[in-house]
Design an enzyme around this catalytic site. Sequence first.
Site, PDB file in Angstrom:
ATOM      1  N   LYS A  65       0.960  -1.186   0.052  1.00 24.51           N
ATOM      2  CA  LYS A  65       0.169   0.168   0.219  1.00 24.51           C
ATOM      3  C   LYS A  65       1.051   1.226   0.001  1.00 24.51           C
ATOM      4  CE  LYS A  65      -1.649   1.606   4.044  1.00 24.51           C
ATOM      5  NZ  LYS A  65      -1.457   3.003   4.376  1.00 24.51           N
ATOM      6  N   ASN A  66       1.861   1.237   0.754  1.00 27.33           N
ATOM      7  CA  ASN A  66       2.639   2.580   0.843  1.00 27.33           C
ATOM      8  C   ASN A  66       3.653   2.507  -0.118  1.00 27.33           C
ATOM      9  OD1 ASN A  66       1.274   3.075   3.085  1.00 27.33           O
ATOM     10  ND2 ASN A  66       2.688   2.138   4.852  1.00 27.33           N
ATOM     11  N   CYS A 103      -4.917  12.139  12.141  1.00 25.83           N
ATOM     12  CA  CYS A 103      -5.866  11.138  11.988  1.00 25.83           C
ATOM     13  C   CYS A 103      -5.613  10.392  13.557  1.00 25.83           C
ATOM     14  CB  CYS A 103      -5.107   9.968  10.872  1.00 25.83           C
ATOM     15  SG  CYS A 103      -3.501   9.677  11.416  1.00 25.83           S
ATOM     16  N   ARG A 150      -0.283  14.321  12.532  1.00 21.36           N
ATOM     17  CA  ARG A 150       0.243  14.164  11.287  1.00 21.36           C
ATOM     18  C   ARG A 150       0.637  15.571  10.465  1.00 21.36           C
ATOM     19  NH1 ARG A 150      -1.110   9.052   9.487  1.00 21.36           N
ATOM     20  NH2 ARG A 150       0.635   9.018   8.182  1.00 21.36           N
ATOM     21  N   ASP A 182       4.707   0.609  11.931  1.00 24.21           N
ATOM     22  CA  ASP A 182       3.359  -0.117  11.603  1.00 24.21           C
ATOM     23  C   ASP A 182       3.214  -1.605  11.905  1.00 24.21           C
ATOM     24  OD1 ASP A 182       3.403   1.587   8.256  1.00 24.21           O
ATOM     25  OD2 ASP A 182       3.197   2.379  10.349  1.00 24.21           O
ATOM     26  N   ARG A 204      -8.796  -0.286   4.498  1.00 24.07           N
ATOM     27  CA  ARG A 204      -7.721   0.626   3.904  1.00 24.07           C
ATOM     28  C   ARG A 204      -6.451  -0.077   3.841  1.00 24.07           C
ATOM     29  NH1 ARG A 204      -6.007   4.853   7.903  1.00 24.07           N
ATOM     30  NH2 ARG A 204      -4.567   5.164   5.995  1.00 24.07           N
TER      31      ARG A 204
HETATM   32  C1  EPZ Z   1       4.344   7.019   6.288  1.00 23.53           C
HETATM   33  O1  EPZ Z   1       3.315   7.729   6.691  1.00 23.53           O
HETATM   34  C2  EPZ Z   1       3.404   5.759   6.047  1.00 23.53           C
HETATM   35  N1  EPZ Z   1       2.157   5.969   5.278  1.00 23.53           N
HETATM   36  C3  EPZ Z   1       2.888   5.143   7.388  1.00 23.53           C
HETATM   37  O2  EPZ Z   1       2.116   4.161   7.245  1.00 23.53           O
HETATM   38  C4  EPZ Z   1       4.075   4.991   8.204  1.00 23.53           C
HETATM   39  O3  EPZ Z   1       3.756   4.745   9.576  1.00 23.53           O
HETATM   40  C5  EPZ Z   1       5.241   5.997   8.220  1.00 23.53           C
HETATM   41  O4  EPZ Z   1       5.349   6.550   6.808  1.00 23.53           O
HETATM   42  C6  EPZ Z   1       6.331   5.752   8.863  1.00 23.53           C
HETATM   43  O5  EPZ Z   1       6.916   4.725   8.295  1.00 23.53           O
HETATM   44  C7  EPZ Z   1       2.129   6.054   3.828  1.00 23.53           C
HETATM   45  O6  EPZ Z   1       3.255   5.789   3.370  1.00 23.53           O
HETATM   46  C8  EPZ Z   1       0.979   6.337   3.161  1.00 23.53           C
HETATM   47  P1  EPZ Z   1       6.399  10.166   8.026  1.00 23.53           P
HETATM   48  P2  EPZ Z   1       4.187   9.459   6.688  1.00 23.53           P
HETATM   49  O7  EPZ Z   1       6.394  11.560   7.480  1.00 23.53           O
HETATM   50  O8  EPZ Z   1       5.016   9.651   5.481  1.00 23.53           O
HETATM   51  C9  EPZ Z   1       6.592  13.487  11.631  1.00 23.53           C
HETATM   52  C10 EPZ Z   1       0.107   2.789   7.831  1.00 23.53           C
HETATM   53  O9  EPZ Z   1      -0.154   2.276   8.754  1.00 23.53           O
HETATM   54  N2  EPZ Z   1       6.292  14.481  10.551  1.00 23.53           N
HETATM   55  O10 EPZ Z   1       7.750   9.477   8.009  1.00 23.53           O
HETATM   56  O11 EPZ Z   1       3.143  10.248   6.938  1.00 23.53           O
HETATM   57  C11 EPZ Z   1       4.940  12.672  11.778  1.00 23.53           C
HETATM   58  O12 EPZ Z   1       4.157  13.527  12.596  1.00 23.53           O
HETATM   59  C12 EPZ Z   1       0.754   4.327   7.450  1.00 23.53           C
HETATM   60  O13 EPZ Z   1       0.490   2.244   6.594  1.00 23.53           O
HETATM   61  C13 EPZ Z   1       6.418  15.842  10.945  1.00 23.53           C
HETATM   62  O14 EPZ Z   1       6.633  16.406  11.951  1.00 23.53           O
HETATM   63  O15 EPZ Z   1       5.247   9.235   7.862  1.00 23.53           O
HETATM   64  C14 EPZ Z   1       5.332  11.513  12.303  1.00 23.53           C
HETATM   65  O16 EPZ Z   1       5.476  11.579  13.825  1.00 23.53           O
HETATM   66  C15 EPZ Z   1       0.713   4.852   8.990  1.00 23.53           C
HETATM   67  N3  EPZ Z   1       6.405  16.862   9.896  1.00 23.53           N
HETATM   68  C16 EPZ Z   1       6.869  11.229  12.018  1.00 23.53           C
HETATM   69  O17 EPZ Z   1       7.268  12.517  11.182  1.00 23.53           O
HETATM   70  C17 EPZ Z   1       6.108  16.348   8.463  1.00 23.53           C
HETATM   71  O18 EPZ Z   1       6.045  17.372   7.668  1.00 23.53           O
HETATM   72  C18 EPZ Z   1       6.859  10.233  10.679  1.00 23.53           C
HETATM   73  O19 EPZ Z   1       6.005  10.704   9.593  1.00 23.53           O
HETATM   74  C19 EPZ Z   1       5.766  15.057   8.254  1.00 23.53           C
HETATM   75  C20 EPZ Z   1       6.185  14.133   9.191  1.00 23.53           C
END
Ligand code: EPZ
Length: 417
Positions: free
Chosen positions: A22-23, A116, A121, A306, A398
């Site tokens: 998915k990701n 969410c 996020r 995850d 999802r």
């Molecule tokens: C991706 O989310 C995945 N989703 C998530 O999978 C996964 O848990 C996550 O990466 C970490 O591996 C998809 O790929 C669609 P991040 P993403 O940006 O890109 C903070 C699932 O269950 N952050 O690496 O949103 C954020 O709040 C989902 O399949 C900021 O502060 O993850 C978090 O604490 C859940 N500012 C951390 O970084 C930003 O601009 C990691 O977020 C962006 C992120």
Amino acid sequence: MSRLVINGTKRLKGSARVQGSKNSALPILAAAILCRGESVIHNCPELSDVRGTINILRYLGCDVGFSGGTLVCDSSGLTKNYIPNSLMREMRSSIIFLGALLARTGSASMCFPGGCEIGPRPIDLHLKALEALGAEICDDCGVFRCTAPEGLHGAKIALSFPSVGATENVMICASLAEGTTIITNAAREPEICDLADFLNGCGADISGAGDSTIVIEGKSSLRGCCHTVIPDRIAAATLLSCCAATGGRVTLTSAIPSHLGAVLSILEECGCDVDIMGGCVTLDAPNRLCAPKVVRTMPYPGFPTDAQAPVMAMAAKSRGTTLFIENIFENRYLHVSGLLRMGANIKVEGRVAVLQGARCLHGADVAAMDLRGAAALITAALGAQGRTTLEGLRYLDRGYECLEATLSELGADVKRI
Ligand code: EPZ
């Protein structure tokens, strides 16, 4: 409202195919709008998040067909450069379209995706990085409008956190920017490599994906290509957790073992035998697991956030105590309340959870409150004595493609009613 009914303690046996990631599929589908012409994406999983992304592609004017795991997207007819609130609400990770729309059309607008179940996020890293590439972003009462009046240009981008989404947004946007972009402290997840492979197949010039420094040489245009999405490492980790929770023996075909390193080492610490043969992983679990000492979620190649929920569910019946530390998201223990109803012994304090393995779990009526929490409650129910009903399947659908069918084929007593 449909729900799952699971009668536990059936040992899982046999082999199962792992769904497409998915990701990986979601950012690749967004990147497809960069290309003039048709992209063919194989091994695309049948998920509500994929359907949400298809709705956005069609809204933007792309011609999209999807059947039998193959998605064909022709974005030559793209006419719009904004995503309405209704579609953003359906799929908060559509923020990944921002870089693609900006690069393709020169402007993009969408409402803030908002938080969410698992946390607020924020998208500050995305916006700061795109501004470095020449984007001008203004917040118009919750809708942000991006333009690139001077065009998009290469830049040096140092991410303060290896954000997966921010790394993907920059890779996509910089592929059509003029000049060289260097991302440091980039995310190293396998999905980043898969996106780079897709973009390079379309004629982009991206090197270093999978390392902390990624270099993108911008191009003037890209053409569609044919790509096969990698297997979903989190779906694989979930199936292995289900097997371990039932003392079973399962072989996963089409997995990529090197994507599962941190998860496999925890499973071995629990007393499971892991055998890797080519693209297959075979797990042979003992009747009762030993509790892993510490599960600390980290950016890849550390233990994936995850997989924290399904692994916690698997450990709920183990012998010993496990310390969970959730370093990535603020609110990722929503599955604990359901596990407690099933007899688990877990104490949560902020980002830390301490689990005391219980002798056994018992079935209960529970409800999922997020995607991976749904998987956790299923994992626990498979190993619990008696009947469990699970509501909140919209979360499960999802990210998991017919999980109950796969588990039934492995011998589980699970029905969707
Ligand atoms: C991706 O989310 C995945 N989703 C998530 O999978 C996964 O848990 C996550 O990466 C970490 O591996 C998809 O790929 C669609 P991040 P993403 O940006 O890109 C903070 C699932 O269950 N952050 O690496 O949103 C954020 O709040 C989902 O399949 C900021 O502060 O993850 C978090 O604490 C859940 N500012 C951390 O970084 C930003 O601009 C990691 O977020 C962006 C992120």
